[in-house]
Scaffold this motif. Sequence first.
Motif, PDB file in Angstrom:
ATOM      1  N   LYS A 269      37.911  44.390  31.892  1.00 41.18           N
ATOM      2  CA  LYS A 269      38.181  45.057  33.251  1.00 41.18           C
ATOM      3  C   LYS A 269      37.290  44.829  34.311  1.00 41.18           C
ATOM      4  N   GLU A 270      35.913  44.680  33.746  1.00 46.34           N
ATOM      5  CA  GLU A 270      34.692  44.661  35.023  1.00 46.34           C
ATOM      6  C   GLU A 270      34.815  43.132  35.404  1.00 46.34           C
ATOM      7  N   ILE A 271      35.223  41.913  34.764  1.00 44.17           N
ATOM      8  CA  ILE A 271      35.004  40.714  34.947  1.00 44.17           C
ATOM      9  C   ILE A 271      36.485  40.097  35.451  1.00 44.17           C
ATOM     10  N   LEU A 272      37.284  40.389  34.713  1.00 46.91           N
ATOM     11  CA  LEU A 272      38.676  39.905  35.102  1.00 46.91           C
ATOM     12  C   LEU A 272      39.730  40.870  35.602  1.00 46.91           C
ATOM     13  N   ASP A 273      39.209  41.983  36.099  1.00 50.01           N
ATOM     14  CA  ASP A 273      40.339  42.919  37.047  1.00 50.01           C
ATOM     15  C   ASP A 273      40.989  42.423  38.141  1.00 50.01           C
ATOM     16  N   TRP A 274      40.076  41.682  38.813  1.00 50.56           N
ATOM     17  CA  TRP A 274      40.371  40.906  40.115  1.00 50.56           C
ATOM     18  C   TRP A 274      41.430  40.111  40.166  1.00 50.56           C
ATOM     19  N   LYS A 275      41.719  39.213  38.983  1.00 49.39           N
ATOM     20  CA  LYS A 275      43.028  38.464  39.227  1.00 49.39           C
ATOM     21  C   LYS A 275      44.337  39.171  38.994  1.00 49.39           C
ATOM     22  N   ASP A 276      44.236  40.547  38.444  1.00 51.21           N
ATOM     23  CA  ASP A 276      45.421  41.434  38.375  1.00 51.21           C
ATOM     24  C   ASP A 276      45.733  42.413  39.483  1.00 51.21           C
ATOM     25  N   GLY A 277      44.713  42.057  40.613  1.00 53.19           N
ATOM     26  CA  GLY A 277      44.838  42.887  41.725  1.00 53.19           C
ATOM     27  C   GLY A 277      43.989  44.321  41.687  1.00 53.19           C
TER      28      GLY A 277
END
Length: 347
Positions: A269-277
């Motif tokens: 969540k901390e690293i890849l959340d950005w790609k899911d808005g």
Amino acid sequence: MSRKKNLNYSLEDLLNDNYFHKWIIDSDASCDEFWENWMKADATRPPMVSKARKILLGIEFKSDPMPEETKARLWRKLESKVVPAGGVYSVAPKSSKLKWYYSAAMITLVAGALASILYFRSVSTQKGATHPIAYTESISPMGQKTTIQLADGSKVKLNASSSLKYPKKFSPETREVYLEGEAFFEVQKNSDRPFIVRTSNITVSVLGTSFNVSAYADNKDISVAVLTGEVMVENTLDAGNGQLYLEPREMAIYDKDKHITRKTIFDYKEILDWKDGVIHLKDANFQEIVKKLEKWFGVTFDVRREIITEKDFTGRFQNKSLEYILQGLSFSFDFDYEIDGKQIIIK
């Protein structure tokens, strides 16, 4: 120009053919289609095309010598195209520009000039490629994210304030792209052609996997987080000794100041959340929050009062508006704010 793809060109024919020169020096879709089809028609043609290309681009013949008879014929043609001028050879007035390129390729000095011309046309050649690779660049400005489909079917999601330079068509040997900022890659598997991501300080090599690279110029670290598959991360300042191999849920963090790369486990969540808005903040101080919101929403902050900067704010905002987030932050950090177009005034 109408041509038959079954024409039996010799090496010398190619070197004298203006349409072949155009393909090598300043190609277009029509040229690409004709010469690609011409090579496919006969297995002996690609090696000959490769040799002709090397001659035109001024590459030496150390590994694949040209027959002396052929070189003599080419030299006689060269002499017929130039005239002495004060002891130095110059191009005859009636010589065409394309033929001048061909003739001059036989002279080392002029070959260097040709290389400069190709450089300023923004045409790059990948190491080991058989012909020039034309690159394009996608830029994702502040406040936007961009999805890119590459020629091999790989997908790239480019985060805000990031750019990706990539070829319209990959070389037969490798697939190379150049990243500034952050991107999530879903790479099509191809064991014969590694996929390479180059940043300012590290190189990431894979065959087929999904991973995230964060390489913003204003961050003190560069990170590579692997979701699926395996990845090799190499410190370009310490090639051969700075290699790490990553498996799923592992991350490499490169310290720009110390030039050291370390391996760790990452929180998805901390690293890849950005790609899911999703905006994910973990133990962030106010300055870190401002920098992330500026990139995410494409705004600038004008902070007119002192704000406590301890790293103690954690929050997760999924598809929330800037105003919604500012309302929550204003209670946590005890400030008032004003939204003036693309400027956020903290008071």
